[in-house]
Scaffold this active site. Structure first.
Site, PDB file in Angstrom:
ATOM      1  N   ASN A  97       0.900  -1.264  -0.193  1.00 22.27           N
ATOM      2  CA  ASN A  97       0.091  -0.059   0.004  1.00 22.27           C
ATOM      3  C   ASN A  97       0.789   1.264  -0.066  1.00 22.27           C
ATOM      4  O   ASN A  97       1.423   1.705   0.997  1.00 22.27           O
ATOM      5  CB  ASN A  97      -0.916  -0.074   1.327  1.00 22.27           C
TER       6      ASN A  97
ATOM      7  N   GLU B 220      -5.659  -5.018  10.556  1.00 23.03           N
ATOM      8  CA  GLU B 220      -4.458  -3.961  10.774  1.00 23.03           C
ATOM      9  C   GLU B 220      -4.872  -3.342  12.006  1.00 23.03           C
ATOM     10  O   GLU B 220      -5.518  -2.162  12.134  1.00 23.03           O
ATOM     11  CB  GLU B 220      -4.629  -2.902   9.710  1.00 23.03           C
TER      12      GLU B 220
HETATM   13  P1  PGA Z   1       2.779   0.147   7.838  1.00 20.66           P
HETATM   14  O1  PGA Z   1       1.221   0.310   7.181  1.00 20.66           O
HETATM   15  O2  PGA Z   1       3.212  -0.893   7.197  1.00 20.66           O
HETATM   16  O3  PGA Z   1       3.662   1.304   7.436  1.00 20.66           O
HETATM   17  O4  PGA Z   1       2.549  -0.035   9.320  1.00 20.66           O
HETATM   18  C1  PGA Z   1       0.396  -0.572   6.754  1.00 20.66           C
HETATM   19  C2  PGA Z   1      -0.840  -0.183   6.179  1.00 20.66           C
HETATM   20  O5  PGA Z   1      -1.383   0.811   6.591  1.00 20.66           O
HETATM   21  O6  PGA Z   1      -1.482  -0.988   5.635  1.00 20.66           O
END
Ligand code: PGA
Length: 253
Positions: A9, A167
């Site tokens: 992402n 998440e």
């Molecule tokens: P991060 O974000 O890997 O920077 O913690 C994950 C996400 O928000 O999909």
């Protein structure tokens, strides 16, 4: 047997020239991987260029959001057919940043999920609790609320097409990863919810990703958990080296 999936992402990062460089680098690094599904989700502005680069490769394209209507007077929004037209196969929906900063509710996420399925886009539906909710002992209630209400009204055939991303908000971009045991506990809980509402068969078939400070160093342990089928990666998906290492660490070959 569920296949592993690693999705990047890119959030609101990379102008088009940078996106092109990243996509080319990932294609070069990852062409041999055939046991992990690889998805990149650039911002809308570079979907077309990235789509051309990864065309007919083992990397698939996703978007980070979309509107639920087919078309119309919705200034600034992007319709499902526009994403399909650019070669998107996936779309992230209900990311915690959208829930938090843009007031997306389960009801909105639900409308978007239905729209994605109608247009043959695989929705990656994000769920997860904040630190406050976890500390108040409400994590499982919040996750149940997100899962059931974001998927409300879907047939089991439709739910079967959905990917869920767990998440925990407190682990996103903070460097604090949920321990593999903590994540596994929630993934198991989510499968239990799906089993209760649909069937054991569906619960066992659905792909559930973990997201929140996933890095090359913690990938193997996380995706090695029984109910964790891969990762939704933010920060570490912005560099060729770290994202390709994550994918390679998720691969068994
Ligand atoms: P991060 O974000 O890997 O920077 O913690 C994950 C996400 O928000 O999909």
């Amino acid at each position: 047997m569920r296949r592993k999936l690693i999705a990047g992402n890119w959030k609101m990062n990379k102008i088009t020239t940078e996106a092109i460089e990243l996509a080319n680098g990932l294609k070069r690094e990852l062409y041999k991987i055939d046991d992990v599904d690889i998805v990149v989700c650039p911002p809308f502005t570079s979907l077309e260029e990235v789509s051309e680069i990864i065309y007919e490769s083992n990397i698939k394209l996703g978007a980070q959001n979309m509107h639920w209507e087919d078309n119309g007077a919705f200034t600034g929004e992007i319709a499902p057919a526009m994403l399909k037209d650019l070669g998107c196969k996936f779309v992230i929906l209900g990311h915690s940043e959208r829930r938090q900063y843009f007031h997306e509710t389960n009801e909105i996420v639900n409308k978007k999920t239905k729209a994605a399925l109608k247009h043959n886009l695989t929705p990656i539906v994000c769920v997860g609790e904040t630190l406050q909710e976890r500390e108040a002992g409400k994590a499982f209630d919040v996750i149940q609320d997100h899962v059931y209400n974001s998927l409300e009204g879907l047939t089991s055939e439709e739910t079967d097409e959905v990917i869920i991303a767990y998440e925990p908000v407190w682990a996103i971009g903070t460097g604090k990863t949920a321990t593999p045991e903590q994540a596994q506990e929630v993934h198991h809980f989510i499968r239990g919810l799906l089993k209760k509402k649909y069937s054991e068969e569906l619960a066992e078939a659905i792909i559930i990703l973990y997201g929140g400070s996933v890095k090359p160093a913690n990938t193997k342990e996380l995706v090695g958990q029984k109910d964790i089928d891969g990762a939704l990666v933010g920060g570490a998906s912005l560099e060729i080296k770290s994202f390709s290492e994550i994918v390679k660490n998720a691969s068994i070959s």
